[in-house]
Scaffold this motif. Structure first.
Motif, PDB file in Angstrom:
ATOM      1  N   MET A 126     -27.021  92.196 -32.077  1.00 30.81           N
ATOM      2  CA  MET A 126     -26.743  92.701 -33.430  1.00 30.81           C
ATOM      3  C   MET A 126     -25.318  93.240 -33.534  1.00 30.81           C
ATOM      4  N   VAL A 127     -24.892  93.972 -32.511  1.00 39.31           N
ATOM      5  CA  VAL A 127     -23.526  94.508 -32.505  1.00 39.31           C
ATOM      6  C   VAL A 127     -22.520  93.362 -32.436  1.00 39.31           C
ATOM      7  N   TRP A 128     -22.843  92.350 -31.624  1.00 40.11           N
ATOM      8  CA  TRP A 128     -21.975  91.166 -31.496  1.00 40.11           C
ATOM      9  C   TRP A 128     -21.777  90.482 -32.850  1.00 40.11           C
ATOM     10  N   LYS A 129     -22.874  90.300 -33.577  1.00 40.47           N
ATOM     11  CA  LYS A 129     -22.793  89.655 -34.895  1.00 40.47           C
ATOM     12  C   LYS A 129     -22.015  90.524 -35.886  1.00 40.47           C
ATOM     13  N   GLN A 130     -22.159  91.850 -35.744  1.00 36.33           N
ATOM     14  CA  GLN A 130     -21.414  92.761 -36.615  1.00 36.33           C
ATOM     15  C   GLN A 130     -19.914  92.634 -36.364  1.00 36.33           C
ATOM     16  N   MET A 131     -19.559  92.471 -35.086  1.00 34.22           N
ATOM     17  CA  MET A 131     -18.150  92.266 -34.743  1.00 34.22           C
ATOM     18  C   MET A 131     -17.604  91.019 -35.428  1.00 34.22           C
ATOM     19  N   LEU A 132     -18.374  89.937 -35.347  1.00 34.93           N
ATOM     20  CA  LEU A 132     -17.935  88.674 -35.936  1.00 34.93           C
ATOM     21  C   LEU A 132     -17.814  88.785 -37.450  1.00 34.93           C
ATOM     22  N   SER A 133     -18.796  89.440 -38.081  1.00 35.28           N
ATOM     23  CA  SER A 133     -18.785  89.549 -39.542  1.00 35.28           C
ATOM     24  C   SER A 133     -17.630  90.411 -40.045  1.00 35.28           C
ATOM     25  N   ARG A 134     -17.207  91.392 -39.248  1.00 40.75           N
ATOM     26  CA  ARG A 134     -16.111  92.274 -39.651  1.00 40.75           C
ATOM     27  C   ARG A 134     -14.735  91.741 -39.234  1.00 40.75           C
ATOM     28  N   GLY A 135     -14.727  90.597 -38.577  1.00 42.57           N
ATOM     29  CA  GLY A 135     -13.459  89.988 -38.184  1.00 42.57           C
ATOM     30  C   GLY A 135     -12.751  90.716 -37.065  1.00 42.57           C
ATOM     31  N   ILE A 136     -13.498  91.481 -36.265  1.00 40.26           N
ATOM     32  CA  ILE A 136     -12.903  92.209 -35.141  1.00 40.26           C
ATOM     33  C   ILE A 136     -12.737  91.252 -33.970  1.00 40.26           C
ATOM     34  N   LYS A 137     -11.558  91.281 -33.382  1.00 37.52           N
ATOM     35  CA  LYS A 137     -11.232  90.344 -32.311  1.00 37.52           C
ATOM     36  C   LYS A 137     -12.074  90.615 -31.069  1.00 37.52           C
ATOM     37  N   LEU A 138     -12.695  89.578 -30.572  1.00 37.37           N
ATOM     38  CA  LEU A 138     -13.492  89.688 -29.349  1.00 37.37           C
ATOM     39  C   LEU A 138     -12.564  89.662 -28.144  1.00 37.37           C
ATOM     40  N   ASP A 139     -12.877  90.461 -27.139  1.00 38.15           N
ATOM     41  CA  ASP A 139     -12.062  90.440 -25.930  1.00 38.15           C
ATOM     42  C   ASP A 139     -12.891  89.935 -24.748  1.00 38.15           C
ATOM     43  N   VAL A 140     -12.244  89.837 -23.594  1.00 38.03           N
ATOM     44  CA  VAL A 140     -12.891  89.292 -22.394  1.00 38.03           C
ATOM     45  C   VAL A 140     -14.070  90.162 -21.977  1.00 38.03           C
ATOM     46  N   VAL A 141     -13.932  91.474 -22.147  1.00 38.69           N
ATOM     47  CA  VAL A 141     -15.017  92.391 -21.751  1.00 38.69           C
ATOM     48  C   VAL A 141     -16.259  92.146 -22.600  1.00 38.69           C
ATOM     49  N   ALA A 142     -16.077  91.957 -23.908  1.00 37.54           N
ATOM     50  CA  ALA A 142     -17.217  91.708 -24.794  1.00 37.54           C
ATOM     51  C   ALA A 142     -17.920  90.409 -24.412  1.00 37.54           C
ATOM     52  N   TYR A 143     -17.142  89.359 -24.199  1.00 40.10           N
ATOM     53  CA  TYR A 143     -17.732  88.070 -23.794  1.00 40.10           C
ATOM     54  C   TYR A 143     -18.471  88.200 -22.464  1.00 40.10           C
ATOM     55  N   SER A 144     -17.805  88.812 -21.490  1.00 45.73           N
ATOM     56  CA  SER A 144     -18.414  88.939 -20.158  1.00 45.73           C
ATOM     57  C   SER A 144     -19.686  89.779 -20.210  1.00 45.73           C
ATOM     58  N   SER A 145     -19.672  90.808 -21.041  1.00 36.33           N
ATOM     59  CA  SER A 145     -20.856  91.671 -21.168  1.00 36.33           C
ATOM     60  C   SER A 145     -22.031  90.893 -21.752  1.00 36.33           C
ATOM     61  N   MET A 146     -21.780  90.111 -22.792  1.00 34.60           N
ATOM     62  CA  MET A 146     -22.856  89.324 -23.408  1.00 34.60           C
ATOM     63  C   MET A 146     -23.371  88.259 -22.443  1.00 34.60           C
ATOM     64  N   ILE A 147     -22.448  87.614 -21.726  1.00 34.61           N
ATOM     65  CA  ILE A 147     -22.864  86.607 -20.739  1.00 34.61           C
ATOM     66  C   ILE A 147     -23.738  87.255 -19.673  1.00 34.61           C
ATOM     67  N   HIS A 148     -23.326  88.459 -19.232  1.00 31.42           N
ATOM     68  CA  HIS A 148     -24.112  89.196 -18.234  1.00 31.42           C
ATOM     69  C   HIS A 148     -25.497  89.551 -18.788  1.00 31.42           C
ATOM     70  N   GLY A 149     -25.516  89.957 -20.065  1.00 32.42           N
ATOM     71  CA  GLY A 149     -26.792  90.294 -20.695  1.00 32.42           C
ATOM     72  C   GLY A 149     -27.735  89.102 -20.753  1.00 32.42           C
ATOM     73  N   PHE A 150     -27.208  87.941 -21.137  1.00 35.38           N
ATOM     74  CA  PHE A 150     -28.030  86.726 -21.188  1.00 35.38           C
ATOM     75  C   PHE A 150     -28.538  86.346 -19.790  1.00 35.38           C
ATOM     76  N   CYS A 151     -27.662  86.436 -18.801  1.00 28.87           N
ATOM     77  CA  CYS A 151     -28.055  86.063 -17.438  1.00 28.87           C
ATOM     78  C   CYS A 151     -29.129  87.003 -16.897  1.00 28.87           C
ATOM     79  N   ASN A 152     -28.995  88.298 -17.181  1.00 24.11           N
ATOM     80  CA  ASN A 152     -30.020  89.251 -16.723  1.00 24.11           C
ATOM     81  C   ASN A 152     -31.365  89.004 -17.389  1.00 24.11           C
ATOM     82  N   ALA A 153     -31.322  88.429 -18.621  1.00 24.27           N
ATOM     83  CA  ALA A 153     -32.564  88.125 -19.346  1.00 24.27           C
ATOM     84  C   ALA A 153     -33.045  86.701 -19.065  1.00 24.27           C
ATOM     85  N   ASN A 154     -32.501  86.093 -18.010  1.00 28.04           N
ATOM     86  CA  ASN A 154     -32.862  84.703 -17.627  1.00 28.04           C
ATOM     87  C   ASN A 154     -32.567  83.698 -18.735  1.00 28.04           C
TER      88      ASN A 154
END
Length: 642
Positions: free
Chosen positions: A471-499
């Motif tokens: 939800m926070v990720w989508k909020q970032m995209l909707s507000r036009g806030i620039k994504l950084d490497v930490v945000a991407y890596s965190s989401m990738i880590h979250g997906f991997c931990n959730a299989n």
């Protein structure tokens, strides 16, 4: 000749007129003094109304000029216009000097367009001919407001006007060159520079310095150095400003040897290095990690009767902090204070932050107490450093108390302050309080930047709250806030931990399609490598490793540990990983990535996995290439010279 008799009445009349005239002159004089002490009390316009009551005396032009000067110095532009109108009605003489005073006042009041407008009114409305002096004054006002395009437009319009007939002088060209260099139009600035002699204008030291600064900002340092040589050939002797421009650029580039030669050249030309020179050298030495030489340079600076300033101390201390030697930086500060110099809040914030990052909690807190005890008032930067340090130490509640104290003293927390506190609560396992900090930011109208979002996403993902993170990720995209490497890596880590490795891989592929600053780093790669190895998908892990090498990202010790673990635990028969790491070293060496290869060899030696003799030969050959040898020799000469 018969003597001329004067009646008593005539004598009385002359005496009164003299008294009135002297009184008026004293009024002007006193008013001028009072305006210097109280800029908000210029001469009263009532002086005009009383003029008719002074017998035959009539206000002179100097009285109006004095009023113009007083109203301009107090920025009372409304009264200034009234004076100009009255002068126009009475057909007074307008002189250029008074307009230049008004131009400068408009400049100080940040009203450049008012100055431009008044310049154009000079001739048609006030019958005062504009010359290059008034032209340069207005041009400088525009440039001081950093309206460089507007300045060039004004220059072109005025010089093209046949009715104005204004011919640029050396100062005009200097201002134009400055504007062009600030806009990055260095080649056009060079054209103007070459045109100066054709207009009977000789470039001066300021011209050369401005152009050299523009070239250095474009990374064209060699051309700037050549300009210094040309300057001396043409008979214009450089001043410290010209040398400092080049020395600073060379130090930022890391070319300390050439910077040192320029310092020698300064002495030969009779230019004494000043604090700007030494600050540039200290900065260069700190960038190269030559901190002890930077300290010794301070002693040389003092022996040359040039006192270090806050910039010197800040640069030196910051250099120690950046190289993981915050304790040594604190010793430098202590020795400086023994000499009567005191660190400011920025020096303390750098030291306190550095000590916390190095895990020296007690030392950092002691420095904080010393700072407060010496009467150095903490500001937002220092408070934020303390809050960040307490959170790193696992004490977010104490950090929260510091935040309350900070706000009570009138210092507003910024995004860094709040993101540090959020991170502290997340790492302490208290995601609820972290989210409350996020909401507090909104309540206090503190912008959520990309760092805050990244901290929130990372904390939610680590806490297993993947849906909230999405939800926070989508909020970032909707507000036009620039994504950084930490945000991407965190989401990738979250997906991997959730299989949900495939969804993580999809985000990873999105990163590969982004600009260079958003390319995956070694942490991102390790997250995916660990996920695939955890699924026993060695072939897919190897594919990611190949992408990693192709994208120019070197493996680290965590990468090695991931593969060593799966080779020992999931292979039949188990492998120690020696051949795998050995091959990795060879691949890196063949791609001219010697540092990466050396790090893998270091891992192998620590784990008693000796590389093959042929691998050693490849790495040694790579290290001993002629180019690398020359680089090493130059580095040695640089150390000896500095």
């Amino acid at each position: 000749m018969p003597k001329c008799s004067t009646s008593p009445i005539r004598l009385l009349t002359l005496s009164l007129r003299t008294t009135l005239h002297l009184g008026f002159s004293q009024t002007l004089t006193l008013s001028s003094y009072s305006s210097a002490s109280d800029a908000h009390q210029p001469l009263s316009p009532q002086i005009f109304k009383s003029g008719t009551k002074m017998g035959s005396y009539k206000l002179g032009d100097l009285s109006f000029y004095s009023l113009i000067e007083n109203y301009a110095s107090s920025f009372d532009f409304e009264s200034l216009e009234e004076v100009l109108d009255q002068m126009k009605r009475e057909r007074r003489v307008f002189i250029e000097k008074n307009f230049i005073i008004m131009f400068k006042a408009y400049g100080k009041a940040h009203l450049p367009e008012k100055a431009v407008n008044l310049f154009h009114r000079m001739g048609c409305e006030f019958q005062c001919r504009q010359t290059v002096k008034s032209f340069n004054s207005v041009l400088n006002v525009i440039i001081e407001e950093r309206l460089f395009n507007r300045a060039l437009e004004f220059y072109s319009r005025v010089t093209a006007s046949k009715s104005l007939n204004i011919h640029p002088n050396a100062l005009t060209f200097n201002l134009v060159i400055k504007a062009m260099c600030k806009l990055g139009l260095v080649d056009k600035a060079i054209e103007v520079f070459r045109e100066m002699p054709l207009r009977n204008c000789a470039p001066d030291t300021y011209t050369y310095s401005t152009l050299m600064h523009g070239l250095c900002n474009e990374g064209r340092i060699d051309e700037a150095v050549s300009l210094l040589d040309e300057m001396q050939i043409e008979g214009t002797f450089p001043n410290p400003v010209a040398f400092n421009v080049l020395i600073s650029a060379l130090c930022k580039k890391g070319d300390l040897a050439r910077a040192g030669k320029l310092v020698d050249n300064m002495f030969l030309k009779g230019c004494v290095p000043n604090e700007v020179t030494y600050n540039a050298l200290v900065h260069g030495l700190c960038l190269k990690g030559k901190l002890d030489k930077a300290v010794s340079l301070l002693n040389q600076m003092v022996s040359n009767k040039c006192m270090p300033n806050d910039v010197t101390f800040g640069t030196l201390v910051n250099g120690f902090v950046k190289h993981g030697r915050a304790s040594d930086g604190a010793h430098v500060l202590a020795s400086l204070e023994e000499r009567g110099r005191h660190g400011n809040e920025y020096v303390y914030s750098s030291l306190i932050s550095g000590l916390f990052k190095e895990g020296k909690f007690n030392h950092a807190m002691q420095l904080w107490k010393e700072m407060v005890g010496k009467g150095c008032e903490p500001n937002t930067v220092v408070y934020s450093a303390l809050i960040d340090g307490l959170c790193r130490e696992g004490k977010p509640d104490e950090a929260r108390e510091v935040l309350f104290e900070m706000k009570n003293k009138g210092y507003l927390p910024n995004s860094f302050t709040y993101s540090s506190l959020m991170r502290g609560y997340f790492e302490a396992g208290d995601s609820h309080k972290a989210i409350l900090v996020w909401k507090e930011m909104e309540y206090n109208s503190c912008d959520h930047n990309e760092v805050c979002y990244s901290v929130l996403i990372n904390g939610l993902c680590k806490g297993g709250k993947l849906m909230e993170a999405l939800m926070v990720w989508k909020q970032m995209l909707s507000r036009g806030i620039k994504l950084d490497v930490v945000a991407y890596s965190s989401m990738i880590h979250g997906f991997c931990n959730a299989n949900l490795v495939e969804r993580g891989l999809k985000l990873f592929n999105q990163m590969l399609c982004q600009e260079s600053e958003l390319q995956p780093d070694v942490i991102t790669y390790n997250i995916l490598l660990n996920a695939f190895c955890g699924q026993n998908s060695i072939s897919r892990a190897i594919d990611i490793l190949n992408v990693m090498l192709d994208q120019g990202c070197d493996p680290d010790f965590i990468t090695c540990d991931i593969f060593l673990k799966i080779l020992r635990e999931n292979m039949n028969p188990p492998q120690d990983g020696r051949e795998f790491l050995d091959e990795l070293v060879v691949r890196l060496a063949k791609r001219q990535r010697t540092i990466g290869a050396s790090k893998i060899i270091e891992v192998m030696l620590r784990k008693f996995l000796l590389p093959k003799a042929s691998t050693w030969a490849i790495v040694v050959q790579q290290l001993c290439k002629p180019k690398n040898v020359r680089t090493a020799i130059n580095e040695c000469w640089s150390r000896l010279y500095c």
